[in-house]
Scaffold this motif. Structure first.
Motif, PDB file in Angstrom:
ATOM      1  N   PRO A 195      -0.129 -16.438   2.349  1.00  0.00           N
ATOM      2  CA  PRO A 195      -1.462 -15.284   1.960  1.00  0.00           C
ATOM      3  C   PRO A 195      -2.276 -15.796   0.777  1.00  0.00           C
ATOM      4  CG  PRO A 195       1.125 -14.347   1.018  1.00  0.00           C
ATOM      5  CD  PRO A 195       0.926 -16.096   0.950  1.00  0.00           C
TER       6      PRO A 195
ATOM      7  N   GLU B 130      -3.656 -11.287  -2.191  1.00  0.00           N
ATOM      8  CA  GLU B 130      -3.098 -10.981  -0.972  1.00  0.00           C
ATOM      9  C   GLU B 130      -1.804 -10.293  -1.450  1.00  0.00           C
ATOM     10  OE1 GLU B 130      -2.208 -10.688   4.230  1.00  0.00           O
ATOM     11  OE2 GLU B 130      -3.353 -12.235   3.196  1.00  0.00           O
TER      12      GLU B 130
ATOM     13  N   THR C 143       0.990  -6.533   5.110  1.00  0.00           N
ATOM     14  CA  THR C 143       0.521  -7.378   3.775  1.00  0.00           C
ATOM     15  C   THR C 143      -0.249  -5.816   2.999  1.00  0.00           C
ATOM     16  OG1 THR C 143      -1.189  -8.042   4.581  1.00  0.00           O
ATOM     17  CG2 THR C 143       0.830  -9.569   4.576  1.00  0.00           C
ATOM     18  N   SER C 144      -0.732  -6.159   2.450  1.00  0.00           N
ATOM     19  CA  SER C 144      -2.120  -5.567   1.041  1.00  0.00           C
ATOM     20  C   SER C 144      -2.985  -5.141   2.401  1.00  0.00           C
ATOM     21  CB  SER C 144      -2.078  -5.659   0.289  1.00  0.00           C
ATOM     22  OG  SER C 144      -2.907  -7.105   0.399  1.00  0.00           O
ATOM     23  N   ARG C 145      -3.376  -6.191   3.249  1.00  0.00           N
ATOM     24  CA  ARG C 145      -4.658  -6.395   4.248  1.00  0.00           C
ATOM     25  C   ARG C 145      -4.366  -6.402   5.274  1.00  0.00           C
ATOM     26  NH1 ARG C 145      -7.712 -11.509   1.652  1.00  0.00           N
ATOM     27  NH2 ARG C 145      -9.251 -10.925   2.980  1.00  0.00           N
ATOM     28  N   ARG C 146      -2.945  -6.841   6.298  1.00  0.00           N
ATOM     29  CA  ARG C 146      -3.000  -6.975   7.337  1.00  0.00           C
ATOM     30  C   ARG C 146      -1.505  -6.722   7.850  1.00  0.00           C
ATOM     31  NH1 ARG C 146      -2.101 -13.314   8.443  1.00  0.00           N
ATOM     32  NH2 ARG C 146      -1.252 -13.586   5.435  1.00  0.00           N
TER      33      ARG C 146
ATOM     34  N   ALA D 240      -6.271  -0.094   1.106  1.00  0.00           N
ATOM     35  CA  ALA D 240      -7.534  -1.284   1.722  1.00  0.00           C
ATOM     36  C   ALA D 240      -9.035  -0.742   1.828  1.00  0.00           C
ATOM     37  CB  ALA D 240      -6.897  -1.912   2.631  1.00  0.00           C
TER      38      ALA D 240
END
Length: 221
Positions: free
Chosen positions: A16, A20, A102-105, A191
Motif C-alpha cells: 500500500p 495508507e 485499509t484507511s482508503r479501501r 477518509a
C-alpha cells in the motif's frame, strides 16, 4: 511455493502507499460458512427427513426396527458425505480468503482454485449492509457505486445472495462482525467518503459523507 508467497503483504497484491494503513484483516469463519452460506443446516435437515420418511414407511409396511433403520442407512451415508464436502469447502474458503480494510479501501482476496484480488475503494461504495448472525459472525454486503469488474459467479460465495444483475460483494461470516462494522464506518468517516452503512450494531454515526479519494474498482488474478 504457493501463489500467496508472492504477496508483499498478506492479502494484498501490492504494497500500500505510504499514506495508507491496514486497519483490519480477517477471514470467514469456516464452520459458519458451511452452515449458513452453503446451507449445511438445510441439507442436513433434508437428508434427516428422507431417512425418517423411509423409516416411517417401513414401519407402516410391517418391517422390523432393524429393517427400517437399514433401509434408511444409505440416506444417512449420502447425507454425511454431503456435509463432509460442505465442511471441506467451508474450511477451504476460510483458508484461502483474506478480507482487508485499509484507511482508503476494502480488498478481498478470494477464490479457492483461481484466486483473484478485488480492490474496492471507499469512494466506490454507495452503501453497506451489516447482518449479524447468531453465532457472533456477520455478513457485510457492499452496494457498489458502479459496475463490478467481476460477475456474481466469479465472486461467489463472497457475494450477497440473489444479486445476479448487480452483484453485491460481501465479507461473509466475519468473526466479531459488530466490531468490524464499526471500524469500517469510522474508516469511511475518517477518509471523508460519501456512503451509508445500515446496521443495528453500529454505535457511531452511520451516515458518512465528504470528499472521496480517487481510484476505481479493480480485480487482479
Amino acid at each position: 511455493m504457493s501463489e500467496y508467497d508472492t504477496e508483499p503483504v498478506r492479502g494484498l497484491p501490492q504494497l500500500p502507499p505510504d499514506d495508507e494503513r491496514v486497519l483490519w484483516q480477517g477471514s470467514p469463519h469456516g464452520p459458519s460458512v458451511a452452515r449458513r452460506t452453503l446451507h449445511g443446516g438445510l441439507i442436513a435437515a433434508y437428508f434427516a427427513l428422507l431417512a425418517a420418511s423411509v423409516v416411517a414407511s417401513a414401519f407402516i409396511n410391517g418391517s422390523t426396527p432393524a429393517e427400517a433403520i437399514l433401509g434408511s442407512l444409505h440416506y444417512a451415508v449420502f447425507g454425511a458425505a454431503a456435509l463432509a464436502l460442505i465442511g471441506l469447502i467451508g474450511w477451504l474458503v476460510q483458508r484461502t480468503t483474506v478480507y482487508t480494510i485499509t484507511s482508503r479501501r476494502i480488498v478481498m482476496r478470494i477464490g479457492i482454485a483461481l484466486p483473484v484480488t478485488l480492490n474496492i475503494p471507499f469512494s466506490k461504495i454507495a452503501s453497506a449492509d451489516v447482518k449479524l448472525l447468531g453465532d457472533g459472525t456477520g455478513d457485510i454486503s457492499l452496494l457498489p457505486a458502479e459496475d463490478m469488474p467481476l460477475t456474481y459467479f466469479h465472486m461467489w460465495p463472497h457475494v450477497r445472495g440473489l444479486t445476479l444483475r448487480q452483484p453485491r460483494p460481501a465479507l461473509r461470516c466475519v468473526p466479531a462482525a459488530r466490531d468490524v462494522s464499526e471500524l469500517l464506518v469510522r474508516a469511511m468517516l475518517t477518509a471523508g467518503v460519501k456512503g451509508h452503512v445500515r446496521s443495528p450494531a453500529v454505535a457511531v454515526p452511520a451516515q458518512v459523507g465528504i470528499n472521496a479519494p480517487a481510484g476505481g474498482m479493480s480485480a487482479t488474478a
